[in-house]
Write an enzyme that holds these catalytic residues in place. Structure first.
Site, short mmCIF file in Angstrom:
data_model
loop_
_atom_site.label_atom_id
_atom_site.label_comp_id
_atom_site.label_asym_id
_atom_site.label_seq_id
_atom_site.Cartn_x
_atom_site.Cartn_y
_atom_site.Cartn_z
N ALA A 64 -34.89 -75.88 33.00
CA ALA A 64 -33.95 -76.22 32.71
C ALA A 64 -35.47 -76.86 32.19
O ALA A 64 -36.70 -77.35 32.35
CB ALA A 64 -33.95 -77.53 32.45
N GLU A 93 -31.08 -70.24 38.41
CA GLU A 93 -29.52 -70.62 38.31
C GLU A 93 -29.22 -69.60 37.25
O GLU A 93 -27.64 -69.01 37.29
CB GLU A 93 -29.22 -71.88 37.91
CG GLU A 93 -29.50 -72.61 39.23
CD GLU A 93 -29.27 -74.27 38.76
OE1 GLU A 93 -29.67 -74.89 37.65
OE2 GLU A 93 -28.96 -75.26 39.61
N GLY A 113 -34.02 -74.15 36.54
CA GLY A 113 -32.33 -73.36 35.92
C GLY A 113 -32.59 -71.92 35.66
O GLY A 113 -31.48 -70.99 35.12
N GLU A 136 -36.08 -78.69 41.91
CA GLU A 136 -35.40 -79.27 41.72
C GLU A 136 -35.97 -80.75 42.17
O GLU A 136 -36.33 -81.64 41.82
CB GLU A 136 -34.14 -79.52 40.67
CG GLU A 136 -33.63 -78.43 39.46
CD GLU A 136 -33.57 -77.05 40.01
OE1 GLU A 136 -33.94 -76.64 41.39
OE2 GLU A 136 -32.74 -76.72 39.67
#
Ligand SMILES: CC(C)(COP(=O)(O)OP(=O)(O)OC[C@H]1O[C@@H](n2cnc3c(N)ncnc32)[C@H](O)[C@@H]1OP(=O)(O)O)[C@@H](O)C(=O)NCCC(=O)NCCSC(=O)C[C@@H](O)CCCCCCCCCCCCC(=O)O
Length: 741
Positions: A61, A103, A100, A123
């Site tokens: 992200a 992910e 992310g 994270e």
């Protein structure tokens, strides 16, 4: 920003384009959503491959977005629609798949990485958890224990390890994109063979357009990964993270989220993941850790008061370096240099020291090589007693005993043998770099490189520029430090530079509190509860109390006129605490002598135990000086230590010894064990509130007028008067302050 292309007739290639790391910004997410929808609609397309521009899959992200209002398509439904897509989706992982990014790959039906790729869910290092399904999909793929380890540490794994763990399906030697396309073709290719017809026949619950069943590849459809020992595994992980990162919320939340993957169906697990993320996302800890992430990177963008900076100054190439002195520091420095691929000429003054240095350096390199499964680069090392072997080195790092006269002698001897353009660096922890440079024939080529012990382990390097150091010398030391995998911060020249100049005041407060009624255990406990891995007294025992004793003697604080029975508590015009000197007089130097602020089973042992003798010693001391002990709370310990640090940090900024508050925080995070979830002493001051810090310092200074360092700095007063701006704006206020001087 995602590029869509149809390749090999039937494959949609979706390329994430957001350099440098293809972070999943709102524009990238929008691009992915549009591209996936297009691929699913396009009848020619039979499979989809995701990749990242410039051979970097995705760094996760976009962390910058976290501090603003989040817009654009959210990640969770985006990844869900990829997983639910009725065409095979393949992630082609090159470079990195982090957070992310991984992910997203876990939402794909297949994952291919190339040999150089690194994967992970880091994270937790940003005060968060993998909240785009990572805590639910990864355990379903690799099991609870492995997922717990990866998610709670944030560790990156190599492609090979990812293959062993089952995170990726294939590791490609060359291009992962090419390999992913081949995999995609083989998956859809099944539809034209006999086998496919058979597969289509048996697959009644879900078939992709080509007939290959995708449901078994959809991680969210897998059952919870419960096993009889899951509770025990999660409890053990919880205990471990609480011990490892005291007071940090994110690792605990990570364990809770993974536990949900063991107990709950996917949708409920996702709800739990979201709840936990909501709390973390809003927390001060997450803000602190994200600040630390950017502060670390900004430290590399150094600038000097004369305007020279990282992007307008060229570093010299360093191929061959000299290390003078093979004590603890010199050994670690030699190891780090060799590991960075640099040839090292290591020098000692006598044969015995040289031999023991050689043994130690060789053993460290062998252990490291064994751990990494490679052969130790011992061919890069030369051990010698002769300065003449230094004649063709590009740079020397002097790491002899911390004594100005000795260092000066070494510096002038070096000038006799070194090439005229070779750099001379000193590993002093606080001596005047200008004074050392003045004895050389090359003042512009002299800089400080202050490593932290053990130098092959500790990440921090203060690069100290003197008043005549050239920008090129600074750039070279910074680049060399980076090659040695250090976090480098450029700092100006003053006694103790940044780190140790601040440390002195923190130590002062700690010992003053002992005089006033605290015990080493109480102070350490408060600091450890705050998040430090070790309290200040345990750290002092580890580093050796004699080090500071020698410095105080050299600086004239201890001399023949000091009364040995009742040493003065007032020296050089301010309060002085003689307790550390009195311990040294008793031979209590810390771990190395088995006794310091704590007691150890034997010299060199590490487990600190309370020492009743110290309690008696402190009581006698207070009686002797007529001090009535009082109860000191943990709050007072933290305020006096942390605010004294920050206050000196403000003075350092006023003096332009550090270029920014971020640099100071990076120094404390990487060199002094400041807890990352508290950002750093300057960030912490901002988070507590500058006006609160000012008020507290005024209070403590009123109570202790004999401690001038507690007097609030001008910059702090100015910032409060100007409405306590956020830390990112302090720099401009420093400029204003200086222009008013
Ligand atoms: C990728 C790296 C390993 C590369 O290292 P390298 O050394 O090559 O380069 P640098 O580190 O110097 O980086 C170069 C450059 O790139 C910038 N950068 C790197 N990564 C990012 C990033 N992820 N975002 C933005 N910028 C990045 C870096 O700053 C440098 O910039 P510069 O200007 O200095 O050149 C290395 O960079 C690295 O390790 N990166 C970080 C990797 C990482 O940690 N990734 C995880 C990110 S977090 C994440 O992915 C979260 C997801 O799990 C899920 C998110 C779901 C979000 C849902 C939000 C719901 C919140 C609900 C709350 C509701 C609140 C309310 O209601 O109020």
């Amino acid at each position: 920003m995602a590029r869509y292309a149809r390749v090999k007739g039937s494959i949609a290639l979706i390329t994430l384009t957001n350099p440098p790391v293809n972070a999943l910004s709102a524009a990238v997410r929008r691009g992915i959503v549009e591209s996936v929808s297009r691929a699913l609609k396009d009848e020619q397309v039979k499979a989809v491959v995701f990749c990242g521009e410039n051979e970097k899959f995705c760094g996760g992200a976009d962390i910058k977005e976290f501090s603003g209002s989040m817009s654009g398509p959210p990640l969770v439904p985006m990844i869900h629609s990829i997983e639910a897509g009725e065409k095979p989706m393949v992630a082609a992982i090159e470079g990195v798949a982090l957070g992310g990014g991984l992910e997203l790959a876990l939402g794909c039906h297949y994952r291919v990485a190339n040999t150089k790729a690194r994967l992970g869910l880091p994270e937790v290092t940003l005060g968060l958890l993998p909240a785009a399904g990572g805590t639910q999909r990864l355990p379903r793929l690799i099991g609870i224990p492995a997922a717990l380890e990866l998610i709670t540490t944030g560790r990156h794994v190599s492609a090979q390890e990812a293959l062993q763990l089952g995170i990726v399906d294939q590791v490609a030697q060359g291009s992962a994109v090419q390999a992913a396309m081949e995999l995609a073709l083989s998956v859809i290719g099944v539809c034209v063979c006999m086998l496919c017809v058979y597969v289509v026949c048996v697959c009644i619950y879900c078939v992709c357009v080509t007939g290959q069943p995708l449901n078994p590849r959809r991680l969210s459809l897998r059952a919870p990964v419960w096993a009889p020992d899951v509770d025990g595994v999660c409890d053990a992980a919880l205990a471990q993270v609480k011990q490892r990162s005291r007071g940090a919320m994110a690792p605990v939340a990570c364990v809770q989220a993974v536990r949900a993957a063991a107990m709950l169906p996917y949708s409920k697990g996702m709800e739990r993941e979201r709840q936990l993320m909501d709390t973390l996302f809003r927390s001060g800890q997450a803000r602190a850790m994200q600040y630390a992430f950017f502060a670390q990177r900004n430290a590399g963008k150094w600038s000097l008061p004369n305007g020279s900076q990282w992007n307008n100054t060229r570093a010299r190439d360093v191929q061959r370096a000299g290390v003078i002195g093979l004590g603890t520091m010199g050994r670690g420095i030699a190891v780090s240099l060799v590991k960075a691929g640099i040839s090292v000429v290591a020098i000692e003054m006598d044969a015995k020291q040289l031999e023991s240095g050689k043994k130690a350096v060789t053993a460290m390199l062998q252990r490291d090589a064994q751990r990494r499964g490679v052969s130790p680069p011992l061919h890069l090392l030369t051990f010698t007693l002769s300065f003449h072997q230094l004649r063709d080195v590009d740079l020397v790092i002097e790491a002899v005993f911390e004594d100005m006269n000795l260092k000066k002698r070494v510096f002038s001897d070096l000038c006799k043998v070194l090439r005229a353009n070779a750099l001379i660096c000193t590993n002093t922890s606080g001596l005047n770099v200008d004074e050392l440079a003045a004895v050389t024939d090359r003042q512009p080529l002299v800089v400080g490189m202050h490593f932290f012990a053990p130098a092959h382990v500790m990440k921090l390097l203060e690069v100290v520029y003197g008043s005549r150091s050239s920008p090129e010398a600074v750039a070279t030391a910074m680049a060399l430090g980076k090659r040695m995998e250090k976090v480098c911060v450029a700092v100006g020249n003053c006694s103790g530079f940044v780190g140790n100049r601040m440390l002195k005041l923190y130590l002062d407060q700690s010992v003053y509190m002992l005089e006033e009624g605290a015990t080493p255990e109480q102070v350490d406990q408060a600091l450890e509860e705050f998040g430090f891995a070790m309290g200040i007294f345990k750290v002092s025992d580890l580093s050796g109390l004699d080090v500071g004793w020698r410095v105080r003697k050299a600086s004239g604080l201890i001399g023949p006129d000091v009364d040995p029975v009742k040493p003065s508590r007032w020296r050089l015009g301010r309060r002085y605490c003689p307790l550390p000197d009195m311990l040294c007089q008793q031979g209590r130097f810390g771990q190395k002598t088995g006794r310091g602020w704590y007691l150890y089973d034997s010299p060199g042992s590490k487990e600190a135990k309370s020492d009743p003798e110290i309690q008696t010693f402190l009581e006698d001391y207070r009686r002797k000086y007529g001090i009535i002990p009082r109860r000191i709370t943990s709050q007072e310990v933290i305020e006096r230590c942390a605010f004294a640090l920050a206050n000196e940090g403000f003075r350092i900024l006023e003096d332009r010894i550090a270029a920014s508050p971020e640099d100071i925080d990076v120094i404390y995070l990487f060199g002094y064990g400041w807890p990352r979830h508290r950002g750093g002493p300057m960030f912490y001051a901002g988070q507590v509130g500058l006006s609160v810090v000012l008020e507290k310092l005024e209070h403590y200074h009123r109570v202790h007028p004999d401690v001038p360092s507690l007097e609030p700095s001008r910059l702090l007063r100015r910032l409060v008067a100007e409405g306590s701006p956020p830390i990112q704006q302090w720099k401009s206020h420093i400029k204003n302050l200086r222009s008013h001087l």
